[in-house]
Design a protein around this motif. Sequence first.
Motif, short mmCIF file in Angstrom:
data_model
loop_
_atom_site.label_atom_id
_atom_site.label_comp_id
_atom_site.label_asym_id
_atom_site.label_seq_id
_atom_site.Cartn_x
_atom_site.Cartn_y
_atom_site.Cartn_z
N ARG A 186 8.79 -12.38 5.20
CA ARG A 186 9.42 -11.11 4.85
C ARG A 186 9.27 -10.10 5.97
O ARG A 186 10.23 -9.37 6.30
N SER A 218 13.11 1.38 5.94
CA SER A 218 12.46 1.34 4.63
C SER A 218 11.99 -0.06 4.29
O SER A 218 10.87 -0.25 3.78
N GLN A 219 12.82 -1.05 4.59
CA GLN A 219 12.43 -2.44 4.35
C GLN A 219 11.25 -2.85 5.23
O GLN A 219 10.37 -3.59 4.81
N THR A 256 8.86 -0.82 6.52
CA THR A 256 7.62 -0.19 6.06
C THR A 256 7.12 -0.83 4.77
O THR A 256 5.91 -0.94 4.56
N ALA A 257 8.05 -1.28 3.92
CA ALA A 257 7.65 -1.94 2.68
C ALA A 257 6.99 -3.29 2.92
O ALA A 257 6.20 -3.77 2.11
N ALA A 258 7.31 -3.90 4.06
CA ALA A 258 6.78 -5.24 4.36
C ALA A 258 5.52 -5.20 5.23
O ALA A 258 4.99 -6.25 5.59
N ASP A 314 17.76 2.23 5.84
CA ASP A 314 17.40 1.15 4.93
C ASP A 314 16.55 0.10 5.64
O ASP A 314 15.56 -0.41 5.09
N THR A 343 2.46 -4.60 4.71
CA THR A 343 1.22 -5.19 4.17
C THR A 343 1.27 -6.70 4.16
O THR A 343 0.27 -7.34 3.82
#
Length: 385
Positions: free
Chosen positions: A306, A294-295, A297-299, A291, A301
Amino acid sequence: MLARSPGRVADYLDAIAQLAPLIAKHRDAFDTERRLPDTVFNALADAGLFRLWLPRAFGGPQLSPTDFMSVVEAASMLDGSIGWLVGNGGGMSRAGGYLAEPVAREFFSDPRAFIVSATAAVGLAHKVEGGYRITGRWPFGSGAHHASHFTALASMKDASGNEEPPRFYYFRRRDVVIHDTWRVSGLRATGSCDFEVRDLFVAEQHAHDFIGVSATQDGVAYQLPAVSVFAWTVATVPLGVARGAMNAFVELAGRKARQGQVTTMRDRDIVQSNYGRADALHRAARAFLIDAMSQLTAALTEDGPRLIEARAVFRTACTHAAETALRIADLLAAETGTGSIFETSPFERYVRDIQAATKHIAMSPNNYVVSGRVGLGLDPGTFRF
């Protein structure tokens, strides 16, 4: 076995399973030689396990972070040193995503290419025409005896004498002196010796930034912060070793009775409870680690709070996974009893390999301080997190 081109994770897991008898055959030599036997290393290389993050442009599989984790875990279940070198070697194949294309193609034209890395900025670099002059000695060169190339951090000062951010510099094996320093308790077969260069010329195209490196290939692995991606390659190992210990315990508990008792270990309530607890601990720590990645890689950009929070929590997840693996190993070793302290027991190796792995700075307890500071509204207190 031929070197593998892009394939499914199942192919790598199958290759690891097929290598189990070979690893078992040579395991006694792991401790005495303090490095992998050439036969074992070559088999891992020929299975493609040191190319897990090689870009597709160069014939690599370019695995996702979670697929990479699954492969490293499976290797770690067989043996901690195997998992450590698959994580390090497979992880450093991502250099193909940072280096100029002609250089990357040259490095990885060898199907058994293995890049040894060191992240302590203890080297010194001097700018010269066409490149740099590098001097330094770096510790913890995992896989040093089998390296095709080495890479290490070195610092350099600008014209005003101010220290510039460290960069990575790549060396050929023939230019490196390896010092036999790896006399340790756990992860003995990793051969993580010191390596050294003196006044070595390194061409400009054989160097790149450490912090904020610009990727030359598309892909998540090459976009992750440098410190985070290094942590991922090693933090995935202890949980794999712990699962290996759990598998060994299941086999043992089904055939052994503790001294003075008739029933097998697995028929006792306390053993059932402790194994169930170990399984829950493992699943929770693994889920947290996935998790957190995942968080992160989502951040990627973003460039603000964050991303900072995601990086800090990710490092906490690495430390938490390491501590959980230690707890599991201790729990199962206690149930196994005195048998776990003998070299003939797999638990003796599992315990000391986990203990050695979790000493890595990527899994330092200080990671809790960083995430705690961020959670409390303070700055991280360090740029290396």
